[in-house]
Design a protein around this motif. Structure first.
Motif, PDB file in Angstrom:
ATOM      1  N   ALA A  64      59.386  91.431  35.228  1.00  0.00           N
ATOM      2  CA  ALA A  64      58.836  90.132  35.636  1.00  0.00           C
ATOM      3  C   ALA A  64      59.195  89.019  34.408  1.00  0.00           C
ATOM      4  CB  ALA A  64      57.222  90.207  35.775  1.00  0.00           C
ATOM      5  N   ASP A  65      59.688  89.793  33.195  1.00  0.00           N
ATOM      6  CA  ASP A  65      59.760  88.799  32.031  1.00  0.00           C
ATOM      7  C   ASP A  65      61.125  88.588  31.813  1.00  0.00           C
ATOM      8  OD1 ASP A  65      57.080  88.652  31.709  1.00  0.00           O
ATOM      9  OD2 ASP A  65      57.040  90.764  30.662  1.00  0.00           O
ATOM     10  N   VAL A  66      62.107  88.939  32.544  1.00  0.00           N
ATOM     11  CA  VAL A  66      63.674  88.773  32.600  1.00  0.00           C
ATOM     12  C   VAL A  66      63.882  87.365  32.358  1.00  0.00           C
ATOM     13  CG1 VAL A  66      65.911  89.187  33.476  1.00  0.00           C
ATOM     14  CG2 VAL A  66      64.175  91.003  33.012  1.00  0.00           C
ATOM     15  N   ARG A  67      64.628  86.598  31.608  1.00  0.00           N
ATOM     16  CA  ARG A  67      65.116  85.320  31.715  1.00  0.00           C
ATOM     17  C   ARG A  67      65.914  84.881  32.866  1.00  0.00           C
ATOM     18  NH1 ARG A  67      65.700  84.694  25.307  1.00  0.00           N
ATOM     19  NH2 ARG A  67      67.920  84.596  26.076  1.00  0.00           N
ATOM     20  N   PRO A  68      65.773  83.820  33.475  1.00  0.00           N
ATOM     21  CA  PRO A  68      66.887  83.349  34.457  1.00  0.00           C
ATOM     22  C   PRO A  68      68.308  83.664  34.128  1.00  0.00           C
ATOM     23  CG  PRO A  68      65.081  81.868  34.443  1.00  0.00           C
ATOM     24  CD  PRO A  68      64.777  82.771  33.166  1.00  0.00           C
ATOM     25  N   ASP A  69      68.597  83.079  32.655  1.00  0.00           N
ATOM     26  CA  ASP A  69      70.006  83.200  32.210  1.00  0.00           C
ATOM     27  C   ASP A  69      70.549  84.614  31.637  1.00  0.00           C
ATOM     28  OD1 ASP A  69      68.273  82.914  30.148  1.00  0.00           O
ATOM     29  OD2 ASP A  69      69.501  81.732  29.189  1.00  0.00           O
TER      30      ASP A  69
END
Length: 398
Positions: free
Chosen positions: A292-297
């Motif tokens: 859930a903590d992966v960044r969009p970029d």
């Protein structure tokens, strides 16, 4: 333990000079938890040997020369020395992966630049010869599907996974069973804000894997496809395609001992679970986000299995992390467990060696070893580190 290293050379703005050697502890040690040391080049080669694979029987390595768009074989002539075996065989633009058949009679090259999937015959000595390009992929979403509803198979799998996950983890399950408003992505053919059509999506073949019974699976991250083939002496015959969500970008895959196929998506940061039915037809049966903590970029990279098959490890470039997922049930259920620092910049590749995870930092020019907690499955911090020029692949030596 000894590993061969692939890397980017100057033609792709890298610092590598060819295929190198990495020692994790002593060369003959079956464990990889000891100090790391780069042993230099075993063969100098231009063209960026970004991916390397071994012949199943002979002392031969194969390199996907990404910058040169070719495949080259190298024969081992000493403990840490190789020489070219035949000339490079052109296969396509930006050849980024090579997989060798279990019988050693052929290999498959995947080309990111033009989407080519190429079957290359190997002779008795292991040298590559004739190359046959497989049927090109076509966009399953066409030109007018930027806002298409989720595919039925994906929706059913998402709904089933959400129910099995329970209240605590249901929010982590991708929403492939829920309609969303049309949102054209960067690769869609929908109109841009200025009224001009965006560039069409293009094929980006990225990996091939030999499965049991002569079946081959390949990923196309440009067109969101996992393609299945029958391998034969004349090349690859198409069997089936599994379509993943638009813009997900399937990159690499791993086969679980249960027979399930796990596919990591570079752009949507997920792992999809595929399985064959009684007739051998593959469908999506589950999936989970890396975290859930992966960044969009961020962009996901490699996927690896723990030694016992109980955990999956996904590399994430940008935030430079490693995601751990637990494998549950019959192998169809995945549960995000933890997200930890990778210890390198741009973790392009990682490999499990018993209780150690070795991570290649393409941009930091190094390899780090992380201890794996066998109880929780989670990497517990950096054990050792050493400089390695522009590493993109690590292959355990026999």
């Amino acid at each position: 333990m000894r590993f061969w290293t692939g890397g980017y050379t100057a033609d792709m703005e890298g610092a590598a000079a060819g295929i190198g050697t990495l020692l994790a502890g002593e060369a003959g040690d079956p464990l990889a938890g000891g100090p790391l040391r780069f042993g230099g080049d075993v063969v100098r080669v231009e063209g960026s040997p970004a991916w390397i694979a071994a012949h199943p029987v002979r002392d031969v390595l194969y390199a996907a020369l990404e910058g040169a768009g070719a495949v080259q074989a190298f024969a081992q002539t000493g403990e840490a020395r190789f020489v070219p075996l035949g000339a490079p065989v052109p296969v396509g633009d930006l050849a980024c992966h090579v997989a060798v058949a279990p019988d050693g009679g052929s290999l498959i090259a995947s080309c990111w630049g033009d989407g080519h999937v190429v079957h290359v015959t190997l002779d008795a000595a292991g040298a590559p010869s004739s190359a046959v390009t497989a049927v090109a992929a076509t966009d399953p979403y066409g030109d007018a599907s930027a806002g298409a509803a989720p595919l039925p198979a994906l929706g059913a799998a998402a709904a089933a996974l959400r129910e099995a996950a329970g209240a605590e983890f249901a929010h982590l399950v991708p929403d492939h069973d829920r309609e969303t408003a049309p949102t054209p992505d960067a690769g869609s053919a929908a109109s841009s804000p200025g009224g001009e059509a965006a560039e069409p999506r293009v094929s980006r073949a990225h990996q091939a894997a030999y499965l049991p019974d002569g079946v081959v699976a390949t990923t196309d991250m440009g067109l969101d496809l996992v393609r299945f083939w029958r391998a034969g002496s004349a090349g690859l015959r198409p069997l089936q395609e599994v379509v993943l969500p638009r813009g997900s970008g399937p990159r690499h895959l791993r086969r679980h001992p249960s027979g399930h196929l796990y596919v990591i998506t570079e752009l949507s940061h997920e792992v999809f679970v595929l399985a064959p039915d009684a007739a051998g037809s593959w469908t999506v049966v589950g999936g989970a986000p890396l975290s859930a903590d992966v960044r969009p970029d961020d962009t996901a990279a490699e996927l690896a299995l723990s030694r016992d098959g109980g955990f999956l490890y996904g590399g994430i470039r940008g935030s430079n992390t490693i995601a751990t997922l637990r494998v549950r049930g019959d192998g169809s259920i995945l549960e995000p467990v933890a997200l930890v620092e990778a210890g390198v910049d741009w973790p392009r590749y990682h490999v499990v060696a018993r209780d150690t995870l070795l991570v290649a930092g393409e941009r930091s020019n190094d390899v780090a070893s992380l201890t794996l907690d066998e109880r929780t499955g989670v990497p517990r911090g950096i054990r050792h580190r050493t400089e390695v020029p522009s590493p993109t692949c690590l292959l355990p030596a026999r």
